[in-house]
Write an enzyme that holds these catalytic residues in place. Structure first.
Site, PDB file in Angstrom:
ATOM      1  N   ASP A 202      -8.040  -0.035  -2.747  1.00  0.00           N
ATOM      2  CA  ASP A 202      -8.778   1.119  -3.305  1.00  0.00           C
ATOM      3  C   ASP A 202      -8.269   1.617  -4.654  1.00  0.00           C
ATOM      4  OD1 ASP A 202     -10.058   0.931  -0.920  1.00  0.00           O
ATOM      5  OD2 ASP A 202      -9.413   2.866  -0.126  1.00  0.00           O
TER       6      ASP A 202
ATOM      7  N   ASP B  93      -9.173   4.549  10.885  1.00  0.00           N
ATOM      8  CA  ASP B  93      -9.316   4.787   9.443  1.00  0.00           C
ATOM      9  C   ASP B  93      -8.940   6.216   9.060  1.00  0.00           C
ATOM     10  OD1 ASP B  93     -10.411   2.206   8.816  1.00  0.00           O
ATOM     11  OD2 ASP B  93     -12.236   2.862   9.838  1.00  0.00           O
TER      12      ASP B  93
ATOM     13  N   TYR C  71       0.838  -1.210   0.000  1.00  0.00           N
ATOM     14  CA  TYR C  71       0.000   0.000   0.000  1.00  0.00           C
ATOM     15  C   TYR C  71       0.864   1.247   0.000  1.00  0.00           C
ATOM     16  CZ  TYR C  71      -3.939   2.997   1.532  1.00  0.00           C
ATOM     17  OH  TYR C  71      -4.919   3.963   1.624  1.00  0.00           O
TER      18      TYR C  71
ATOM     19  N   ARG D 256      -2.105   7.876  -3.701  1.00  0.00           N
ATOM     20  CA  ARG D 256      -3.084   6.839  -3.375  1.00  0.00           C
ATOM     21  C   ARG D 256      -4.333   7.449  -2.730  1.00  0.00           C
ATOM     22  NH1 ARG D 256       0.177   4.362   1.841  1.00  0.00           N
ATOM     23  NH2 ARG D 256      -0.676   5.919   3.275  1.00  0.00           N
ATOM     24  N   ASP D 257      -5.364   6.647  -2.689  1.00  0.00           N
ATOM     25  CA  ASP D 257      -6.628   7.027  -2.062  1.00  0.00           C
ATOM     26  C   ASP D 257      -7.145   8.344  -2.650  1.00  0.00           C
ATOM     27  OD1 ASP D 257      -8.691   6.444  -0.430  1.00  0.00           O
ATOM     28  OD2 ASP D 257      -7.719   7.042   1.446  1.00  0.00           O
TER      29      ASP D 257
HETATM   30  C1  BGC Z   1      -3.571   3.556   6.679  1.00  0.00           C
HETATM   31  C2  BGC Z   1      -2.287   2.800   6.836  1.00  0.00           C
HETATM   32  C3  BGC Z   1      -2.465   1.693   7.828  1.00  0.00           C
HETATM   33  C4  BGC Z   1      -3.636   0.843   7.427  1.00  0.00           C
HETATM   34  C5  BGC Z   1      -3.908  -0.253   8.436  1.00  0.00           C
HETATM   35  C6  BGC Z   1      -4.692   2.641   6.327  1.00  0.00           C
HETATM   36  O1  BGC Z   1      -5.887   3.345   6.310  1.00  0.00           O
HETATM   37  O2  BGC Z   1      -3.448   4.534   5.722  1.00  0.00           O
HETATM   38  O3  BGC Z   1      -1.283   3.641   7.260  1.00  0.00           O
HETATM   39  O4  BGC Z   1      -1.317   0.924   7.920  1.00  0.00           O
HETATM   40  O5  BGC Z   1      -4.786   1.637   7.289  1.00  0.00           O
HETATM   41  O6  BGC Z   1      -4.353   0.255   9.648  1.00  0.00           O
END
Ligand code: BGC
Length: 754
Positions: free
Chosen positions: A494, A688, A438, A443-444
């Site tokens: 995502d 989140d 990720y 991103r996102d």
């Molecule tokens: C965050 C990450 C995190 C993951 C798991 C994501 O929403 O951006 O930094 O490691 O959630 O908690």
């Protein structure tokens, strides 16, 4: 000849001067005949000669019908040095001086004469009397300048190795009658070029060119330069050396290329086809891409073959490159090219079907420690919390630094080492280590909570490939023991879903789409090269890619997988990652649309994908050869009254720290057909996104406030004006950080109970 004649004259004049013996009797110099240029005659007279020195002067007589405006007289001092010079200025070059008029003294009227300059010198040897060399005038004659030009005939040509030829150099004189010294430059190695005569007062010289059999074929520019009377002129010739067919060789490769999978090696025979050339040929190879080693044996040979061996490491990037074998010998350089294709995937040798089947699952010790620590504050929940601590979950490589970790946080190798220890305590059977890839640039794109550290505009895609994906691959390969672990990698939550639904809604998503496609394809291509890695692409959840989107989704996913090298590089797809969609609703409202009209219109919004089970079945129909993981970390909704869905969020698009959710099914393999595992992909207890509405600029991890995590209602997508509660639990830290209040809520609502 002319030079010899001059020196005899010089000797004679010296003798005459000696026999004269008198300082008082003026004598003309050895150069009794005056120099002429453009109707102007120069005469040098030695006015006094006392053996260790002399004084002389030069007169210019303009016999032409035009005025002279300036002049240059070159005098050879031989073995003497000027002690003083009047009426002129001079520069010295070797034994010669070039004298020009002192300011305001240069003009000579038509028919007039000028006592141009005088000078005295000291003898440094026995040949000390000065002598005129050349005269250049500006003006005089028909008014032209004193000059010359060079030309060559032919002005170039092709000579095979081992042959010779010549060109006539013509000196076209206009006024200048002095001697011209010719030199040649730019002659390539193995070629000789000589001029005969090299100095002339005439108008031609012959340039003879001899090309040895070792001269390298090619074209060079040869320059003939003439200097005289202070003038420098040049002419250029293009000389092409060609192979002579009697001393040459050619290279060829058999096979002239081919495909090698990562980790494989192969060879090609390089043939040296000799025609006349019998010397040794030195061979080199260039153009091998990173991770590919190409060697030649022998590297130098008087024979006719060499073997090119090519070894492709398992980390070499798939793709095609051109290898060039270069042979040099006898001044000849020849090449042969090979097209090498490194193929994407090492055929999986020891990959099983469902990696979760029959395996134990890695428990992230850092997350477990947070859970155990929370247990000390959990009151009546502490027993349940403690049970959570022994559950497996995935860890997220959410930035480059997460791969290497720090002294206080486990990096990828740290997790793998821990996994090997856990595996040992469980009897050394297979173990699954689940991780989330990720870190895509930008991103996102449809939200703010976690846009990450990389940006396409800042070279993010190249860094993603080199510093993130390649580094992960490197670490996974860094110890043979890691090969025993079954690495489950869920790729880029995502990203592709945003391409499916959001490029028309958010300019950030339209801009990011090409990067997502290339980045995900690269991640798949590289990670798939490891036979113990099992890839699952994130494929959103029922309330995102439901409605009419599954077909469009299948198209986008297939395009990206094709770009990666094929759909079978991935084991399947992961749904509900970090989301809250219910795993299975107790009833389907579409079975009785009249009764559940309200629910269908307002809650499900005509989306028939009412839960993950329904969604996965729809996606399985599009990808019958693939398998699914469902993130059940937060999909456990407590039972509600009959006629209500268990998924109890105000809107199914709410995604941030949703109130009322609970931990769902425990991680396990093969729960239902087509599903490899239920798994906790987002570790329960990790936020989140921050609920702090003042955190509007991204922090060091690229995290910031998104209104979906705030206390105020937000507008319903597609329906202007209508505000909906976010359900977001307040007091939340940035995405990924431990959020204890939410964690206790998830434990309390866990369904099934812990
Ligand atoms: C965050 C990450 C995190 C993951 C798991 C994501 O929403 O951006 O930094 O490691 O959630 O908690």
């Amino acid at each position: 000849m002319r030079r010899l004649h001059l020196s005899l004259l010089a000797t004679a004049s010296l003798l005459a001067a000696c026999s004269g013996g008198s300082r008082s009797s003026p004598s003309t110099s050895a150069r009794a005949a005056p120099l002429s240029s453009n109707g102007v005659n120069a005469t040098l007279r030695v006015q006094s000669d006392w053996k260790s020195g002399y004084c002389a002067d030069v007169t210019l007589e303009n016999t032409s019908a035009a005025a002279v405006t300036s002049w240059t007289v070159v005098v050879d001092l031989h073995q003497s040095t000027v002690t003083n010079l009047w009426n002129g200025t001079y520069t010295t070059s070797g034994s010669q001086i070039a004298v020009k008029p002192a300011a305001g003294t240069g003009t000579i009227a038509a028919g007039g004469s000028l006592n141009a300059f005088g000078f005295c010198g000291n003898a440094t040897g026995s040949t000390y009397l000065p002598e005129l060399v050349s005269l250049v005038v500006v003006g005089g004659g028909g008014g032209g300048t004193s000059d010359f030009a060079l030309s060559a005939n032919p002005a170039g040509g092709t000579l095979p190795q081992g042959s010779s030829g010549s060109s006539t150099i013509t000196i076209s004189r206009s006024g200048y009658t002095g001697s011209v010294a010719l030199t040649v430059s730019g002659v390539p190695a193995g070629v000789t070029a000589t001029l005969d005569p090299a100095t002339t007062t005439g108008t031609t010289s012959t340039l003879a060119v001899a090309v040895s059999s070792s001269a390298a074929p090619g074209t060079s520019t040869v320059t003939v330069t003439g200097t005289g009377g202070g003038i420098t002129r040049a002419v250029q010739l293009a000389l092409t050396v060609s192979g002579n067919g009697t001393s040459d060789f050619a290279l060829s490769a058999n096979p002239a290329g081919g495909t090698l999978p990562q980790g494989a090696s192969g060879s090609s025979t390089i043939s040296i086809d000799r025609s006349g050339y019998t010397g040794s040929v030195a061979l080199t190879v260039s153009g091998a891409p990173a991770g590919v080693m190409a060697t030649l044996d022998p590297a130098t040979t008087t024979g006719t073959t060499s073997t090119l061996s090519v070894a492709v490491s398992s980390s070499a990037a798939p793709g095609t490159s051109t290898l060039t074998v270069t042979g040099t010998g006898g001044g000849i350089t020849r090449t042969a090219q090979l097209a090498l294709t490194v193929s994407g995937t090492q055929p999986p040798t020891d990959r099983v079907e469902n990696p979760f089947a029959g395996a134990s699952f890695y428990v992230d010790p850092q997350w477990a420690a947070k859970v155990r620590d929370a247990a000390t504050r959990a009151g009546d929940l502490s027993a349940a919390v403690t049970r959570v601590a022994s559950q497996p979950s995935a860890f997220w490589l959410d930035r480059i630094a997460a791969i290497d970790g720090t002294s206080t946080s486990l990096g990828l190798a740290g997790h793998l080492d821990e996994a090997l220890k856990q595996q040992a305590t469980k009897g050394a059977g297979p173990m699954v280590v689940a991780m989330i890839v990720y870190d895509l640039p930008d991103r996102d794109c449809a939200a703010f909570a976690s846009n990450g550290e990389l940006h396409t505009s800042q070279n993010g895609l190249a860094r993603y490939k080199a510093e993130y994906i390649d580094r992960i691959v490197q670490v996974l390969q860094s110890k043979p023991a890691y090969q025993q672990l079954r690495i489950v990698a869920v790729v880029e939550p995502d990203s592709l879903p945003n391409i499916v639904t959001n490029t028309g809604l958010y300019s950030t998503c339209a801009a990011a789409a090409p990067t997502y496609r290339e980045g995900v394809a690269y991640a798949v291509k590289q990670l798939a090269t490891l036979s113990n890695v099992y890839l699952y692409l994130d494929i959103a959840h029922s309330a995102w890619l439901g409605w009419e989107h599954p077909d469009h989704a299948a198209t986008v996913y297939n395009e990206v997988l094709t770009a990666a090298g094929g759909a079978d590089l991935v084991r399947g797809f992961a749904t509900n990652v970090a989301n809250y969609s219910a795993l299975q609703e107790p009833f389907n409202p579409y079975d009785n649309q009249n009764q559940y009209n309200d629910l269908i219109v307002n809650f499900f919004e005509w989306n028939r994908m009412i839960d993950e089970a329904t969604y996965v079945n729809a996606m399985r129909a599009r990808f019958p050869n693939h398998h699914f993981i469902i993130d059940t970390g937060r999909s456990g909704w407590p039972a509600r009254a009959a006629g209500l869905p268990i998924e109890n969020r105000t809107h199914r698009g709410n995604w941030c720290n949703v109130t009322g959710a609970g931990i769902g099914e425990r991680p396990r393999a093969d729960p239902v057909a087509g599903v490899d595992a239920y798994y906790w992909l987002k570790p329960p207890g990790e936020s989140d996104g921050t609920s702090d509405s003042t955190q509007t600029t991204p922090d060091a991890e690229g995290k910031r406030y998104d209104p979906m995590c705030g206390a105020n209602p937000v507008e319903r997508p597609y329906a202007t004006g209508e505000l909906i509660a976010t359900d977001a639990l307040q007091g939340a830290p940035p995405a990924g950080h431990w959020f204890e209040e939410q964690f206790f809520m998830l434990v309390r609502n866990a369904t099934p109970a812990l």
